[in-house]
Scaffold this motif. Structure first.
Motif, PDB file in Angstrom:
ATOM      1  N   MET A   1       0.748  -1.302   0.004  1.00 55.69           N
ATOM      2  CA  MET A   1       0.118   0.074  -0.058  1.00 55.69           C
ATOM      3  C   MET A   1       0.760   1.313   0.030  1.00 55.69           C
ATOM      4  O   MET A   1       0.658   2.237  -0.836  1.00 55.69           O
ATOM      5  CB  MET A   1      -0.925  -0.050   1.209  1.00 55.69           C
TER       6      MET A   1
ATOM      7  N   ASP B   1     -10.333   3.105  17.283  1.00 55.79           N
ATOM      8  CA  ASP B   1     -11.139   2.990  16.091  1.00 55.79           C
ATOM      9  C   ASP B   1     -12.574   2.678  16.660  1.00 55.79           C
ATOM     10  O   ASP B   1     -13.642   3.279  16.036  1.00 55.79           O
ATOM     11  CB  ASP B   1     -10.876   1.963  15.181  1.00 55.79           C
ATOM     12  N   ASN B   2     -12.771   1.684  17.614  1.00 59.42           N
ATOM     13  CA  ASN B   2     -14.218   1.235  17.636  1.00 59.42           C
ATOM     14  C   ASN B   2     -14.166   0.348  18.987  1.00 59.42           C
ATOM     15  O   ASN B   2     -13.890  -0.771  18.902  1.00 59.42           O
ATOM     16  CB  ASN B   2     -14.551   0.178  16.577  1.00 59.42           C
TER      17      ASN B   2
ATOM     18  N   ARG C   1     -16.811  -2.689  19.391  1.00 62.06           N
ATOM     19  CA  ARG C   1     -16.388  -3.786  18.664  1.00 62.06           C
ATOM     20  C   ARG C   1     -15.199  -4.532  19.356  1.00 62.06           C
ATOM     21  O   ARG C   1     -15.418  -5.770  19.416  1.00 62.06           O
ATOM     22  CB  ARG C   1     -16.068  -3.364  17.140  1.00 62.06           C
TER      23      ARG C   1
ATOM     24  N   ARG D   1      -6.647   3.267  -6.665  1.00 60.88           N
ATOM     25  CA  ARG D   1      -7.576   2.411  -6.280  1.00 60.88           C
ATOM     26  C   ARG D   1      -8.064   3.256  -4.901  1.00 60.88           C
ATOM     27  O   ARG D   1      -9.424   3.191  -4.838  1.00 60.88           O
ATOM     28  CB  ARG D   1      -7.128   1.246  -5.994  1.00 60.88           C
ATOM     29  N   SER D   2      -7.350   3.671  -4.257  1.00 59.70           N
ATOM     30  CA  SER D   2      -7.616   3.868  -3.049  1.00 59.70           C
ATOM     31  C   SER D   2      -8.501   5.097  -2.976  1.00 59.70           C
ATOM     32  O   SER D   2      -9.676   5.280  -2.226  1.00 59.70           O
ATOM     33  CB  SER D   2      -6.550   4.178  -1.852  1.00 59.70           C
TER      34      SER D   2
ATOM     35  N   HIS E   1     -11.691   3.941  -3.878  1.00 65.14           N
ATOM     36  CA  HIS E   1     -12.808   3.621  -3.036  1.00 65.14           C
ATOM     37  C   HIS E   1     -13.360   4.575  -1.801  1.00 65.14           C
ATOM     38  O   HIS E   1     -14.453   4.179  -1.123  1.00 65.14           O
ATOM     39  CB  HIS E   1     -11.869   2.439  -2.037  1.00 65.14           C
ATOM     40  N   ASP E   2     -12.669   5.683  -1.814  1.00 63.55           N
ATOM     41  CA  ASP E   2     -13.135   6.721  -0.719  1.00 63.55           C
ATOM     42  C   ASP E   2     -14.259   7.241  -1.050  1.00 63.55           C
ATOM     43  O   ASP E   2     -15.170   7.632  -0.349  1.00 63.55           O
ATOM     44  CB  ASP E   2     -12.108   7.770  -0.577  1.00 63.55           C
TER      45      ASP E   2
ATOM     46  N   GLU F   1     -16.895   5.530  -2.469  1.00 59.04           N
ATOM     47  CA  GLU F   1     -17.936   4.675  -2.479  1.00 59.04           C
ATOM     48  C   GLU F   1     -18.675   4.877  -1.002  1.00 59.04           C
ATOM     49  O   GLU F   1     -18.117   5.261  -0.067  1.00 59.04           O
ATOM     50  CB  GLU F   1     -17.474   3.244  -2.735  1.00 59.04           C
TER      51      GLU F   1
ATOM     52  N   SER G   1     -22.036  -1.064  10.513  1.00 60.10           N
ATOM     53  CA  SER G   1     -21.051  -1.929  10.538  1.00 60.10           C
ATOM     54  C   SER G   1     -19.673  -1.592  11.326  1.00 60.10           C
ATOM     55  O   SER G   1     -19.486  -0.320  11.427  1.00 60.10           O
ATOM     56  CB  SER G   1     -20.445  -2.059   8.727  1.00 60.10           C
TER      57      SER G   1
ATOM     58  N   VAL H   1     -16.029  -2.284  11.933  1.00 61.10           N
ATOM     59  CA  VAL H   1     -14.511  -2.495  11.608  1.00 61.10           C
ATOM     60  C   VAL H   1     -13.653  -1.555  12.005  1.00 61.10           C
ATOM     61  O   VAL H   1     -14.111  -0.533  12.588  1.00 61.10           O
ATOM     62  CB  VAL H   1     -14.492  -2.590  10.019  1.00 61.10           C
TER      63      VAL H   1
ATOM     64  N   GLY I   1     -11.325   0.705  11.294  1.00 68.01           N
ATOM     65  CA  GLY I   1     -11.084   1.438   9.891  1.00 68.01           C
ATOM     66  C   GLY I   1      -9.705   1.681   9.828  1.00 68.01           C
ATOM     67  O   GLY I   1      -9.298   1.870   8.401  1.00 68.01           O
TER      68      GLY I   1
ATOM     69  N   VAL J   1      -8.264  -8.317  -1.115  1.00 66.64           N
ATOM     70  CA  VAL J   1      -8.339  -6.920  -0.634  1.00 66.64           C
ATOM     71  C   VAL J   1      -7.534  -6.845   0.885  1.00 66.64           C
ATOM     72  O   VAL J   1      -7.675  -5.909   1.591  1.00 66.64           O
ATOM     73  CB  VAL J   1      -9.702  -5.863  -0.533  1.00 66.64           C
TER      74      VAL J   1
ATOM     75  N   HIS K   1      -5.812  -3.511   2.098  1.00 63.44           N
ATOM     76  CA  HIS K   1      -6.541  -2.298   2.103  1.00 63.44           C
ATOM     77  C   HIS K   1      -6.849  -1.974   3.263  1.00 63.44           C
ATOM     78  O   HIS K   1      -7.012  -2.870   4.257  1.00 63.44           O
ATOM     79  CB  HIS K   1      -7.504  -2.559   1.133  1.00 63.44           C
ATOM     80  N   LEU K   2      -6.974  -0.829   3.576  1.00 66.42           N
ATOM     81  CA  LEU K   2      -7.352  -0.326   4.698  1.00 66.42           C
ATOM     82  C   LEU K   2      -9.044  -0.718   4.944  1.00 66.42           C
ATOM     83  O   LEU K   2      -9.438  -0.451   4.010  1.00 66.42           O
ATOM     84  CB  LEU K   2      -7.281   1.359   4.952  1.00 66.42           C
TER      85      LEU K   2
ATOM     86  N   SER L   1     -11.596   1.946   3.450  1.00 64.87           N
ATOM     87  CA  SER L   1     -11.631   2.148   1.975  1.00 64.87           C
ATOM     88  C   SER L   1     -12.474   1.007   1.377  1.00 64.87           C
ATOM     89  O   SER L   1     -12.896   1.137   0.299  1.00 64.87           O
ATOM     90  CB  SER L   1     -10.371   2.142   1.487  1.00 64.87           C
TER      91      SER L   1
ATOM     92  N   PRO M   1     -16.081  -0.776   0.539  1.00 65.17           N
ATOM     93  CA  PRO M   1     -17.376  -0.444   0.347  1.00 65.17           C
ATOM     94  C   PRO M   1     -18.232  -1.286   1.218  1.00 65.17           C
ATOM     95  O   PRO M   1     -17.935  -2.338   2.068  1.00 65.17           O
ATOM     96  CB  PRO M   1     -17.861  -0.882  -1.309  1.00 65.17           C
TER      97      PRO M   1
ATOM     98  N   GLU N   1     -16.670  -7.726   8.753  1.00 59.03           N
ATOM     99  CA  GLU N   1     -17.152  -7.902  10.161  1.00 59.03           C
ATOM    100  C   GLU N   1     -17.548  -9.435  10.678  1.00 59.03           C
ATOM    101  O   GLU N   1     -17.555  -9.972  11.626  1.00 59.03           O
ATOM    102  CB  GLU N   1     -18.306  -7.089  10.328  1.00 59.03           C
TER     103      GLU N   1
END
Lengths: 342, 257
Positions: free
Chosen positions: A1, A192-193, A196, A335-336, A339-340, A342, B89, B91, B93, B141, B144-145, B148, B150, B158
């Motif tokens: 990445m 982050d969460n 969770r 790509r990244s 994705h942002d 979306e 959701s 996750v 991030g 993926v 990937h972060l 990022s 969808p 998850e």
């Protein structure tokens, strides 16, 4: 990445930063100012370990810095401790206080956490005013530096500078390791969460308490180092404004970047110390006499720096620089970024 | 008959002047996919929060494998084998997709407090993590972060993270919410597939999903369970039709049969 060029550039800039610090005293930096900058850089890094990776803004860190300094200074004066033992004392008292203060504050978050740490730090402040060991309003003066490990004479400013640099560097590498350890990853995930993370069986409070304690220990170390390097500890070290200083350095340097707090400390401490000269220079240059009085209004200038930082470069110096470099290095349609959307 | 794995007795949760969950007796059988349905505000999510310890019940009891769960903290409940997913959701991030799954796996490894070790020790978990990502179709993926991704893929991630805990009982809060048709079908199949050897309790609005995979359905209305049974039993229950369609409509009968 992350592209290889980016990683190389990053390594290169760390190298340049290190070289600059190694060469600074030879390039005209007054070593004692250098020591002060390094101590504050360590302080800011320790503070950032907590704020950057848990999101908890503490206003209690001045207590760790101050008491770390007082303990080291008192140990040297009263029990003639060697510098390395004095440093360990600072580290230890920081850890102990961090554990207690963390235990009391960590279950709250946001402003409530900040207020509890502030209240506890004020408690420590008033203890420091009252206790005879701290010298009260006079502070501890004339702390002798001694001889490190029985061989390095710290009375020499250059030796002291490089010893401080070495200790600061070790602490910085330690922080970098913490961030990239299994524990560091847990820390980031919890930030982050949290809900969770709980549902995956983690106890967030334990992780936060450990970060808090680590952060407090390093702050205690910074305090001890500062006491030894500058030779004095005063009440202003335990005052809550000092915690605010660390916050300011972190934000100006860049929250969430490892090097940010270092850069923030360099900029702010240098500014604070050189502002008088800067003002005189500006008044000569522009003919406006008012600039010559700038040295007397350090706090105001700091305030302006803070406002400018928040309004124009929110990510801080290193954060903006990092974002800029990433922008330049990555082609526009990646790509990244797709994705942002979306 | 299979045995009960999770049961509640007269479980209630009152908020100021409002009863979200009202004396619920729920019995989830081992190995079943048990769906909780009901109109908005019926108390489904509150019930989930009670079951996982995120909220404390006002009264009543919860038993899991014959043991009372009321004194346990949420993280302890998770460790005992009840793992939940969230309605929105959930996750991590700023971690990569692979790290998300590794995070769920690493606690068992016992290295989570090791601040002095490099995170390379976690590479040992990579194979297992990739297997889990494979099962939800996310291997491509992995680096990937998570931010990022969808939405549909975040939900899949998850699910993979939840599976990493190897839960005895999975609580899924609206797993197909906000998904397109394709994703819904995929996730439905996925749930069916991962439910083998486990028990699943899920909140779900999509009746197609429920009728396809649920063994038992409980219908909640205003905090009460008004019916429990198979899809056929529940969908012909007059009380249920009233709850969904209002007291005068008879339209639901033909649709349900």
């Amino acid at each position: 990445m992350m592209s290889r060029r980016y990683a190389n550039l990053r390594r290169l800039s760390y190298g340049v930063l290190l070289l600059a610090m190694l060469a600074a005293p030879w390039a005209g930096l007054y070593p004692v100012l250098g020591i002060k900058i390094l101590c504050y850089a360590l302080f800011a890094c320790a503070f950032h370990l907590l704020l950057g990776y848990t999101g908890l803004a503490s206003l209690g860190h001045a207590a760790f810095l101050g008491v770390g300094g007082y303990m080291a200074g008192y140990g040297i004066k009263a029990w003639s401790l060697s510098p390395e033992l004095a440093l360990l004392t600072g580290l230890g008292i920081g850890a102990l206080m961090g554990l207690v203060m963390g235990y009391l504050s960590i279950r709250r978050s946001g402003i409530y956490f900040t207020m509890i740490t502030l209240a506890l730090a004020q408690l420590v402040y008033f203890l420091c005013v009252q206790m005879p060991q701290t010298g009260g309003e006079d502070g501890l003066q004339g702390i002798s530096r001694g001889i490190l490990f029985g061989i390095i004479d710290l009375q020499n400013d250059m030796n002291m500078y490089y010893a401080t640099l070495a200790i600061g560097l070790i602490a910085f590498l330690f922080i970098a390791r913490v961030v990239r350890s299994p524990f560091g990853q847990s820390m980031i995930a919890i930030k982050d969460n949290q809900a969770r993370a709980i549902s995956l069986g983690y106890h967030p409070d334990r992780y936060k308490l450990l970060v808090f304690t680590l952060s407090a220990s390093l702050t205690g170390l910074a305090g001890a180092l500062k006491a030894i390097g500058l030779g004095f500890v005063t009440l202003s070290d335990v005052h809550w404004m000092t915690s605010g200083h660390a916050l300011l350095m972190t934000l100006v340097g860049g929250l969430g970047t490892l090097s940010g707090p270092v850069v923030g400390a360099v900029v702010l401490v240098a500014l604070e110390n050189k502002i008088g000269q800067l003002g005189v220079m500006l008044s000569q240059l522009t003919g406006i006499n008012w600039f010559a009085t700038l040295g007397e209004s350090v706090i105001m200038v700091m305030g302006i720096v803070f406002v400018v930082c928040v309004l124009t470069f929110r990510r801080g110096i290193m954060g903006e620089l990092d974002a800029f470099v990433r922008r330049v290095l990555t082609p526009t349609s990646t790509r990244s970024s797709k994705h942002d959307d979306e | 008959m299979t045995q009960e794995i999770l049961g509640t007795r007269r479980l209630s949760k009152h908020f100021k002047g409002f009863t979200a969950v009202n004396e619920v007796d729920l019995s989830v059988r081992k190995g079943h996919i048990h769906a909780l349905v009901g109109p908005n505000g019926a108390g489904k999510t509150t019930l989930f929060n009670l079951l996982t310890g995120f909220m404390t019940p006002s009264s009543g009891e919860i038993h899991f494998n014959g043991q009372s769960m009321s004194t346990l903290r949420p993280s302890q409940i998770a460790q005992s084998g009840i793992v939940r997913s969230f309605q929105i959701s959930a996750v991590f991030g700023s971690l990569s997709v692979l790290d998300n799954v590794r995070f769920a796996l690493q606690r068992e490894m016992g290295v989570s407090f090791f601040f002095w070790r490099s995170d390379r020790v976690l590479n040992r978990l990579n194979d297992r993590a990739m297997e889990l990502l494979e099962s939800v179709g996310l291997t491509s993926v992995a680096d990937h972060l998570a931010d990022s991704l969808p939405y549909g893929r975040k939900r899949a991630l998850e699910l993979a993270t939840t599976l990493a805990m190897n839960p005895t009982l999975m609580l899924l809060d609206e797993p197909t919410q906000g998904m397109g048709y394709e994703d819904v079908d995929r996730v439905t199949r996925l749930i069916k597939q991962v439910a083998a050897g486990r028990t699943v309790l899920m909140v779900e609005h999509n009746m197609k999903v429920v009728s396809a995979i649920a063994d038992t359905i409980s219908v909640l209305q205003r905090g009460r369970v008004i019916a429990t049974g198979t899809y056929e039993e529940v969908s012909t229950n007059p009380q249920v039709m009233e709850a969904y369609l209002g007291p005068t409509s008879r339209y639901g009968e033909g649709d349900a049969a």
